[in-house]
Design a protein around this motif. Structure first.
Motif, PDB file in Angstrom:
ATOM      1  N   GLU A   1     -26.572  49.238 117.859  1.00  0.00           N
ATOM      2  CA  GLU A   1     -26.122  49.508 116.489  1.00  0.00           C
ATOM      3  C   GLU A   1     -26.849  50.721 115.904  1.00  0.00           C
ATOM      4  O   GLU A   1     -26.241  51.545 115.222  1.00  0.00           O
ATOM      5  CB  GLU A   1     -26.339  48.280 115.592  1.00  0.00           C
ATOM      6  CG  GLU A   1     -25.465  47.097 115.934  1.00  0.00           C
ATOM      7  CD  GLU A   1     -25.976  46.296 117.122  1.00  0.00           C
ATOM      8  OE1 GLU A   1     -27.195  46.344 117.411  1.00  0.00           O
ATOM      9  OE2 GLU A   1     -25.162  45.640 117.789  1.00  0.00           O
ATOM     10  N   ASP A   2     -28.151  50.813 116.168  1.00  0.00           N
ATOM     11  CA  ASP A   2     -28.913  51.962 115.678  1.00  0.00           C
ATOM     12  C   ASP A   2     -28.440  53.259 116.327  1.00  0.00           C
ATOM     13  O   ASP A   2     -28.350  54.292 115.667  1.00  0.00           O
ATOM     14  CB  ASP A   2     -30.405  51.766 115.925  1.00  0.00           C
ATOM     15  CG  ASP A   2     -31.008  50.661 115.071  1.00  0.00           C
ATOM     16  OD1 ASP A   2     -30.399  50.308 114.038  1.00  0.00           O
ATOM     17  OD2 ASP A   2     -32.089  50.148 115.442  1.00  0.00           O
ATOM     18  N   CYS A   3     -28.139  53.211 117.614  1.00  0.00           N
ATOM     19  CA  CYS A   3     -27.632  54.403 118.305  1.00  0.00           C
ATOM     20  C   CYS A   3     -26.306  54.844 117.714  1.00  0.00           C
ATOM     21  O   CYS A   3     -26.067  56.037 117.520  1.00  0.00           O
ATOM     22  CB  CYS A   3     -27.472  54.129 119.794  1.00  0.00           C
ATOM     23  SG  CYS A   3     -29.008  54.105 120.711  1.00  0.00           S
ATOM     24  N   LYS A   4     -25.413  53.881 117.444  1.00  0.00           N
ATOM     25  CA  LYS A   4     -24.115  54.222 116.853  1.00  0.00           C
ATOM     26  C   LYS A   4     -24.299  54.868 115.486  1.00  0.00           C
ATOM     27  O   LYS A   4     -23.605  55.826 115.154  1.00  0.00           O
ATOM     28  CB  LYS A   4     -23.237  52.982 116.735  1.00  0.00           C
ATOM     29  CG  LYS A   4     -22.663  52.530 118.048  1.00  0.00           C
ATOM     30  CD  LYS A   4     -21.750  51.339 117.870  1.00  0.00           C
ATOM     31  CE  LYS A   4     -21.172  50.920 119.204  1.00  0.00           C
ATOM     32  NZ  LYS A   4     -20.252  49.782 119.058  1.00  0.00           N
ATOM     33  N   MET A   5     -25.235  54.336 114.705  1.00  0.00           N
ATOM     34  CA  MET A   5     -25.478  54.893 113.384  1.00  0.00           C
ATOM     35  C   MET A   5     -26.039  56.316 113.492  1.00  0.00           C
ATOM     36  O   MET A   5     -25.615  57.220 112.779  1.00  0.00           O
ATOM     37  CB  MET A   5     -26.458  54.016 112.606  1.00  0.00           C
ATOM     38  CG  MET A   5     -26.692  54.495 111.182  1.00  0.00           C
ATOM     39  SD  MET A   5     -28.112  53.739 110.417  1.00  0.00           S
ATOM     40  CE  MET A   5     -29.451  54.474 111.314  1.00  0.00           C
ATOM     41  N   ILE A   6     -26.967  56.523 114.418  1.00  0.00           N
ATOM     42  CA  ILE A   6     -27.586  57.836 114.583  1.00  0.00           C
ATOM     43  C   ILE A   6     -26.578  58.870 115.056  1.00  0.00           C
ATOM     44  O   ILE A   6     -26.614  60.023 114.642  1.00  0.00           O
ATOM     45  CB  ILE A   6     -28.777  57.745 115.560  1.00  0.00           C
ATOM     46  CG1 ILE A   6     -29.911  56.942 114.928  1.00  0.00           C
ATOM     47  CG2 ILE A   6     -29.266  59.117 115.973  1.00  0.00           C
ATOM     48  CD1 ILE A   6     -31.003  56.548 115.891  1.00  0.00           C
ATOM     49  N   LEU A   7     -25.644  58.457 115.919  1.00  0.00           N
ATOM     50  CA  LEU A   7     -24.667  59.383 116.474  1.00  0.00           C
ATOM     51  C   LEU A   7     -23.440  59.582 115.602  1.00  0.00           C
ATOM     52  O   LEU A   7     -22.531  60.318 115.975  1.00  0.00           O
ATOM     53  CB  LEU A   7     -24.244  58.919 117.866  1.00  0.00           C
ATOM     54  CG  LEU A   7     -25.343  58.986 118.912  1.00  0.00           C
ATOM     55  CD1 LEU A   7     -24.864  58.382 120.219  1.00  0.00           C
ATOM     56  CD2 LEU A   7     -25.802  60.410 119.129  1.00  0.00           C
ATOM     57  N   ALA A   8     -23.392  58.962 114.449  1.00  0.00           N
ATOM     58  CA  ALA A   8     -22.276  59.163 113.530  1.00  0.00           C
ATOM     59  C   ALA A   8     -22.266  60.612 113.061  1.00  0.00           C
ATOM     60  O   ALA A   8     -23.314  61.241 112.887  1.00  0.00           O
ATOM     61  CB  ALA A   8     -22.388  58.219 112.341  1.00  0.00           C
ATOM     62  N   THR A   9     -21.093  61.146 112.847  1.00  0.00           N
ATOM     63  CA  THR A   9     -20.940  62.557 112.472  1.00  0.00           C
ATOM     64  C   THR A   9     -21.678  62.877 111.182  1.00  0.00           C
ATOM     65  O   THR A   9     -22.308  63.931 111.060  1.00  0.00           O
ATOM     66  CB  THR A   9     -19.445  62.900 112.332  1.00  0.00           C
ATOM     67  OG1 THR A   9     -18.804  62.612 113.570  1.00  0.00           O
ATOM     68  CG2 THR A   9     -19.244  64.355 111.994  1.00  0.00           C
ATOM     69  N   ASP A  10     -21.620  61.971 110.201  1.00  0.00           N
ATOM     70  CA  ASP A  10     -22.292  62.225 108.920  1.00  0.00           C
ATOM     71  C   ASP A  10     -23.801  62.342 109.094  1.00  0.00           C
ATOM     72  O   ASP A  10     -24.438  63.212 108.492  1.00  0.00           O
ATOM     73  CB  ASP A  10     -21.971  61.115 107.924  1.00  0.00           C
ATOM     74  CG  ASP A  10     -20.490  61.053 107.592  1.00  0.00           C
ATOM     75  OD1 ASP A  10     -19.819  62.095 107.730  1.00  0.00           O
ATOM     76  OD2 ASP A  10     -20.024  59.973 107.195  1.00  0.00           O
ATOM     77  N   VAL A  11     -24.385  61.472 109.904  1.00  0.00           N
ATOM     78  CA  VAL A  11     -25.832  61.504 110.119  1.00  0.00           C
ATOM     79  C   VAL A  11     -26.219  62.779 110.872  1.00  0.00           C
ATOM     80  O   VAL A  11     -27.222  63.422 110.547  1.00  0.00           O
ATOM     81  CB  VAL A  11     -26.300  60.242 110.879  1.00  0.00           C
ATOM     82  CG1 VAL A  11     -27.761  60.338 111.240  1.00  0.00           C
ATOM     83  CG2 VAL A  11     -26.035  59.004 110.046  1.00  0.00           C
ATOM     84  N   LEU A  12     -25.425  63.155 111.864  1.00  0.00           N
ATOM     85  CA  LEU A  12     -25.717  64.394 112.602  1.00  0.00           C
ATOM     86  C   LEU A  12     -25.631  65.603 111.682  1.00  0.00           C
ATOM     87  O   LEU A  12     -26.431  66.537 111.802  1.00  0.00           O
ATOM     88  CB  LEU A  12     -24.761  64.539 113.784  1.00  0.00           C
ATOM     89  CG  LEU A  12     -24.952  63.548 114.921  1.00  0.00           C
ATOM     90  CD1 LEU A  12     -23.860  63.730 115.976  1.00  0.00           C
ATOM     91  CD2 LEU A  12     -26.313  63.702 115.556  1.00  0.00           C
ATOM     92  N   GLN A  13     -24.669  65.594 110.755  1.00  0.00           N
ATOM     93  CA  GLN A  13     -24.550  66.697 109.790  1.00  0.00           C
ATOM     94  C   GLN A  13     -25.768  66.745 108.881  1.00  0.00           C
ATOM     95  O   GLN A  13     -26.289  67.816 108.590  1.00  0.00           O
ATOM     96  CB  GLN A  13     -23.271  66.537 108.966  1.00  0.00           C
ATOM     97  CG  GLN A  13     -23.031  67.667 107.990  1.00  0.00           C
ATOM     98  CD  GLN A  13     -22.843  69.000 108.692  1.00  0.00           C
ATOM     99  OE1 GLN A  13     -22.197  69.067 109.721  1.00  0.00           O
ATOM    100  NE2 GLN A  13     -23.412  70.045 108.146  1.00  0.00           N
TER     101      GLN A  13
END
Length: 125
Positions: free
Chosen positions: A86-98
């Protein structure tokens, strides 16, 4: 035979989820684009290499059904750093990467973007 391949790929595209958190980087969206490009004429499309097409379909089905995840179960649902799925999915979300990209920008670049309507790349032209 091309019609049945086309229908199988369409069924796979319908079943494959699209993750909204990965805009422009989602495997489901990419798969839909590739199928649309490969089968431009729908069921009447001529397939140059049917064996390769069938192999690709079977590989995608194994990915979609988590064949290898089920065949080789993991003891823990974490990676070597201890981060959960779940943490990996959150980190790899486009908004977080932006947001991370924005954090990398220097103070001067942030101020420039804030006060200038056009981008700094346009100034150098």
């Amino acid at each position: 035979m091309a019609a049945s391949r086309y229908r199988r790929f369409l069924r796979l595209c319908e079943e494959w989820p699209v993750e909204d958190s990965k805009r422009h980087r989602d495997l489901g969206a990419f798969l839909r684009q590739r199928v649309a490009r490969a089968f431009r004429e729908g069921e009447s499309t001529e397939i140059a290499d049917p064996e390769n097409c069938d192999q690709m379909y079977e590989s995608l089905v194994r990915i979609h059904t988590n064949y290898y995840k089920n065949k080789y179960p993991r003891l823990k649902d974490t990676n070597f750093t201890g981060v959960t799925v779940e943490d990996c999915k959150m980190i790899l979300a486009t908004d977080v990467l932006q947001q991370m990209e924005d954090m990398k920008k220097g103070t001067w670049k942030k101020l420039r973007e804030k006060f200038y309507a056009k981008k700094p790349e346009e100034d150098s032209k």
